[in-house]
Motif scaffolding. Structure first.
Motif, mmCIF file in Angstrom:
data_model
loop_
_atom_site.group_PDB
_atom_site.id
_atom_site.type_symbol
_atom_site.label_atom_id
_atom_site.label_comp_id
_atom_site.label_asym_id
_atom_site.label_seq_id
_atom_site.Cartn_x
_atom_site.Cartn_y
_atom_site.Cartn_z
ATOM 1 N N ARG A 1 15.918 11.067 15.654
ATOM 2 C CA ARG A 1 15.828 10.103 14.547
ATOM 3 C C ARG A 1 14.435 10.075 13.924
ATOM 4 N NH1 ARG A 1 20.436 11.098 15.514
ATOM 5 N NH2 ARG A 1 21.928 9.634 16.408
ATOM 6 N N LEU A 2 13.797 11.250 13.883
ATOM 7 C CA LEU A 2 12.473 11.320 13.260
ATOM 8 C C LEU A 2 12.679 11.284 11.753
ATOM 9 C CD1 LEU A 2 10.994 14.080 15.589
ATOM 10 C CD2 LEU A 2 10.763 11.594 15.785
ATOM 11 N N SER A 3 12.114 10.264 11.126
ATOM 12 C CA SER A 3 12.478 9.962 9.736
ATOM 13 C C SER A 3 11.541 10.612 8.715
ATOM 14 C CB SER A 3 12.487 8.442 9.552
ATOM 15 O OG SER A 3 11.195 7.916 9.808
ATOM 16 N N PHE A 4 11.337 11.927 8.888
ATOM 17 C CA PHE A 4 10.478 12.630 7.943
ATOM 18 C C PHE A 4 11.032 12.525 6.533
ATOM 19 C CE2 PHE A 4 10.295 15.567 11.790
ATOM 20 C CZ PHE A 4 9.183 14.934 12.323
ATOM 21 N N ASP A 5 10.150 12.351 5.577
ATOM 22 C CA ASP A 5 10.598 12.478 4.200
ATOM 23 C C ASP A 5 10.832 13.946 3.872
ATOM 24 O OD1 ASP A 5 10.525 9.744 2.926
ATOM 25 O OD2 ASP A 5 8.597 9.808 3.955
ATOM 26 N N HIS A 6 10.048 14.797 4.548
ATOM 27 C CA HIS A 6 10.334 16.226 4.426
ATOM 28 C C HIS A 6 9.855 16.949 5.677
ATOM 29 C CE1 HIS A 6 11.546 19.773 2.221
ATOM 30 N NE2 HIS A 6 10.476 20.377 2.683
ATOM 31 N N TYR A 7 10.694 17.843 6.161
ATOM 32 C CA TYR A 7 10.346 18.667 7.311
ATOM 33 C C TYR A 7 10.240 20.097 6.798
ATOM 34 C CZ TYR A 7 10.445 20.154 12.222
ATOM 35 O OH TYR A 7 10.118 20.662 13.457
ATOM 36 N N ALA B 1 5.713 5.132 10.739
ATOM 37 C CA ALA B 1 6.304 5.303 9.407
ATOM 38 C C ALA B 1 7.433 4.297 9.182
ATOM 39 C CB ALA B 1 6.837 6.732 9.245
ATOM 40 N N ARG B 2 8.251 4.129 10.184
ATOM 41 C CA ARG B 2 9.361 3.179 10.064
ATOM 42 C C ARG B 2 8.839 1.760 9.855
ATOM 43 N NH1 ARG B 2 14.519 4.560 11.822
ATOM 44 N NH2 ARG B 2 14.753 6.745 12.415
ATOM 45 N N GLU C 1 4.963 1.864 0.553
ATOM 46 C CA GLU C 1 5.514 3.149 0.116
ATOM 47 C C GLU C 1 4.985 4.223 1.060
ATOM 48 O OE1 GLU C 1 4.553 4.260 -3.867
ATOM 49 O OE2 GLU C 1 5.769 6.083 -3.790
ATOM 50 N N VAL C 2 5.895 4.914 1.705
ATOM 51 C CA VAL C 2 5.515 5.854 2.749
ATOM 52 C C VAL C 2 5.928 7.277 2.392
ATOM 53 C CG1 VAL C 2 6.065 6.569 5.117
ATOM 54 C CG2 VAL C 2 5.576 4.163 4.626
ATOM 55 N N MET C 3 5.034 8.209 2.681
ATOM 56 C CA MET C 3 5.376 9.626 2.626
ATOM 57 C C MET C 3 5.091 10.187 4.013
ATOM 58 S SD MET C 3 6.494 12.305 1.056
ATOM 59 C CE MET C 3 6.601 11.677 -0.625
ATOM 60 N N PHE C 4 6.155 10.522 4.733
ATOM 61 C CA PHE C 4 6.034 10.972 6.125
ATOM 62 C C PHE C 4 6.408 12.454 6.188
ATOM 63 C CE2 PHE C 4 8.063 10.459 10.610
ATOM 64 C CZ PHE C 4 6.972 11.083 11.192
ATOM 65 N N ILE C 5 5.410 13.259 6.547
ATOM 66 C CA ILE C 5 5.526 14.712 6.428
ATOM 67 C C ILE C 5 5.356 15.413 7.770
ATOM 68 C CG2 ILE C 5 4.301 16.751 5.542
ATOM 69 C CD1 ILE C 5 5.985 15.397 3.423
ATOM 70 N N ALA D 1 0.815 -1.205 0.000
ATOM 71 C CA ALA D 1 0.000 0.000 0.000
ATOM 72 C C ALA D 1 0.852 1.261 0.000
ATOM 73 C CB ALA D 1 -0.897 -0.006 1.240
ATOM 74 N N ARG D 2 0.195 2.370 -0.225
ATOM 75 C CA ARG D 2 0.862 3.666 -0.109
ATOM 76 C C ARG D 2 0.283 4.375 1.102
ATOM 77 N NH1 ARG D 2 -0.573 6.563 -5.039
ATOM 78 N NH2 ARG D 2 1.029 8.035 -4.408
ATOM 79 N N ILE D 3 1.167 4.779 2.014
ATOM 80 C CA ILE D 3 0.730 5.368 3.266
ATOM 81 C C ILE D 3 1.256 6.785 3.383
ATOM 82 C CG2 ILE D 3 0.508 4.960 5.747
ATOM 83 C CD1 ILE D 3 -0.017 2.389 4.577
#
Length: 571
Positions: A86-92, A33-34, A42-46, A2-4
RNA sequence: GGGCCUGUAGCUCAACUGGUUAGAGCAGAGCGCUCAUAACGCUUUGGUUGGGGGUUCGAGUCCCUCCGGGCCUACCA
């Protein structure tokens, strides 16, 4: 797979956040997210800093910086702390970005086109000395009800009576203390949320699997009193997104900006666009996460936030999205948290009470905090940090159960076979039993993570670690070695293989320790196990490894006492 | 004032739509092991599930009431 899409509530730019803020949104979002990335989705973490509003202007004024400079600096500080945890944002991102400006103005224009914006003329208190309109709570005075002389314009903290600022006796600016106040007429835009009450209500009613905390707050706002009220979405401030109707000027709204709570959630979209820009990608790259006509149909969107943010995420932002009439992606699941208290009271910035993100990292590595905070996340009710509890959890769970397991296995192997996975011997029912046990626990662990039940997930994970110690105790390689070295070799080989497995499974909670474990075992396989028998033969005989440094140092009684005193605050 | 959440062993928490003797971890006690960060394993003591009343064949779970804790109540964000 899935895409999350995952968003964490935006931390306000005004100062460093405390551990209660961290565990209420960013940290649980990161663990989720991890896990989702590891399990092949597939993750997008914003995330982003929330930079507009009166408090930001005042904080900048206090340091003597221009507000844009202040925000840029504080964004850097918060981003660095996010990396530290270690916050794994794809974008901050930043809510002050050009992307957010455009999107906010665009959505406001669409809402206006659809008749969901109303101009309202109202009277507000203006402070001549401060040169600004004052929000209700920035006006202080004497309470007409109880005589308390530091009552705020919205409510008296002493007698809890709700007030209108004009009711205050001897009103003064809470910013400067000036009494040079006057009431001025000013015009603002209102989002007609009331017109969307039924639609929002039906939508909320369909969310039967959301946390009770989330839906009960939403319903309260929907149906309390006269029901959902319209909300002002503009302010008389300098710093913010200028009010425009799409790319056109908005007559009568010159010099005004959108209200921070209107533009902040839009920044979830804006930050995703910023991500695309930062990676040199086109608009389609972010639109496939946000536009259901551009591929976002199969996205699952999960939001994380503290309970104070729930009304904005369940009502105001959805009203914006729905009211635009455009095919934006609506949230699928709203995970909300209660508050974390500190040793019998609330965290307090003003009193210096409790632990803030920068201080925490000065004291101990982020894994320690991540583990404690997530294993005590306030999912069902408010929870409380005490040093005693922190020390006990960290020492027992991390140092004794996991850390010592890694230590005893690697050191025993080194002393008998060297730093190489030993050859010889066969596995028997004991190893099969361990695989069966972990299989059961792993399923439970995965279910908890999928359901975002993080406390329960940590319990399952810990139980998986314990299985390793139970196995060693029963197998007794140190005794078997004396009579049957080959059998001992098989036991050690199996136990060594548990280490990279534990690393992979533990990664959502303690990513640094997971890296250390993998590095020590000379493994770079981070794939989530689908077949434990295969996973537990990943390290073959002859594979070299090294005994890692102590994974987790224990917190001594002296340190605990010292910290207790240091963070008790003044009073 | 109104609304919502919450009160389960000394501590932190479990217990799906009510269903067998209410379970874990920590702390305490006993035993075992000695590879390991004096670590680990096994066994075990702790609960009239805040008080009282009710519904039910059966209540931690549903209803009423009382007591305690917390949050929200829309111009802080």
């Amino acid at each position: 797979m899935a895409r999350i899409l995952i968003t964490s509530a935006l931390p306000y730019i005004n100062g460093i956040k405390h551990l209660g803020n961290l565990v209420g949104s960013q940290l649980p979002a990161d663990a989720y997210a991890r896990f989702m990335r590891q399990t092949g989705h597939e993750v997008m973490f914003i995330c982003a800093t929330d930079e507009h509003g009166t408090p930001a202007e005042l904080a900048a004024a206090k340091t003597g910086e221009a507000v844009a400079d202040y925000c840029a600096r504080m964004h850097g500080v918060q981003a660095e702390l996010a990396r530290g945890f270690r916050l794994s944002f794809d974008h901050y991102g930043r809510s002050s970005s050009a992307r957010n400006h455009t999107l906010t103005q665009h959505l406001a224009g669409k809402l206006a086109d659809n008749g969901l914006i109303e101009e309202v003329s109202e009277k507000q208190v203006y402070s001549l000395a401060d040169g600004r309109f004052l929000p209700d709570r920035y006006i202080e005075g004497t309470c007409p009800n109880c005589g308390y002389d530091r009552a705020r314009g919205d409510q008296c903290e002493n007698c809890t009576k709700q007030l209108d600022p004009t009711e205050l006796l001897n009103p003064r600016s809470a910013i400067s203390g000036s009494t040079d106040l006057e009431v001025r007429e000013t015009k603002h835009l209102y989002l007609k949320q009331s017109a969307m009450r039924d639609r929002l209500g039906e939508w909320i009613d369909r969310q039967t699997d959301w946390p009770i905390l989330t839906t009960s707050i939403a319903k309260k706002w929907l149906y309390d009193g006269d029901g959902l009220r319209d909300r002002g979405i503009t302010r008389d401030l300098d710093w913010g997104v200028p009010v425009k109707r799409g790319d056109k000027d908005w007559p009568g709204m010159e010099g005004k900006v959108f209200y921070v709570w209107f533009d902040a959630p839009i920044e979830y979209i804006g930050a995703t666009a910023e991500w695309a820009d930062a990676h040199g990608l086109g608009d389609d790259a972010w639109q496939r996460w946000w536009r259901t006509d551009m591929g976002a149909d199969d996205v699952r969107y999960v939001q994380f936030m503290g309970k104070d943010n729930v009304p904005f995420h369940t009502l105001s932002f959805p009203a914006t999205i729905m009211g635009s009439g455009e095919p934006w992606k609506l949230v699928d699941y709203v995970k909300s948290f209660n508050y974390l208290n500190y040793d019998g009271g609330q965290f307090s910035t003003s009193q210096g009470r409790g632990i803030f993100m920068d201080q925490a990292l000065d004291i101990l590595p982020s894994d320690y905090w991540r583990w404690w905070l997530l294993s005590h996340a306030p999912e069902n009710s408010d929870s409380e940090f005490t040093w005693d509890n922190f020390q006990a959890s960290v020492n027992k769970d991390l140092a004794d159960v996991l850390g010592n397991f890694v230590s005893r296995v690697t050191k025993f192997c080194r002393s008998k076979f060297g730093e190489v996975v030993p050859d010889g011997g066969e596995y028997d029912e004991a190893e099969a039993g361990v695989i069966a046990q972990i299989t059961t626990r792993l399923k439970a662990y995965e279910d908890c993570m999928t359901a975002i039940e993080l406390r329960k997930a940590t319990t399952e994970l810990r139980a998986i670690w314990v299985i390793g110690n139970e196995y060693l105790q029963a197998a007794q390689p140190w005794a078997i070695y004396k009579t049957d070295p080959a059998k001992a070799a098989a036991i050690v080989r199996f136990a060594l293989n548990l280490i990279p497995l534990y690393a992979v499974l533990s990664q959502p909670f303690i990513p640094d320790a997971a890296d250390t474990m993998l590095a020590a075992m000379n493994s770079d396989n981070r794939n989530w196990p689908t077949d434990l028998k295969v996973a537990l033969s990943a390290l073959p005989a002859g594979h070299e490894f090294s005994v890692p440094e102590v994974l987790f140092t224990k917190i001594s009684d002296e340190t605990r006492a010292e910290m207790e005193a240091r963070f008790a605050g003044q009073n």
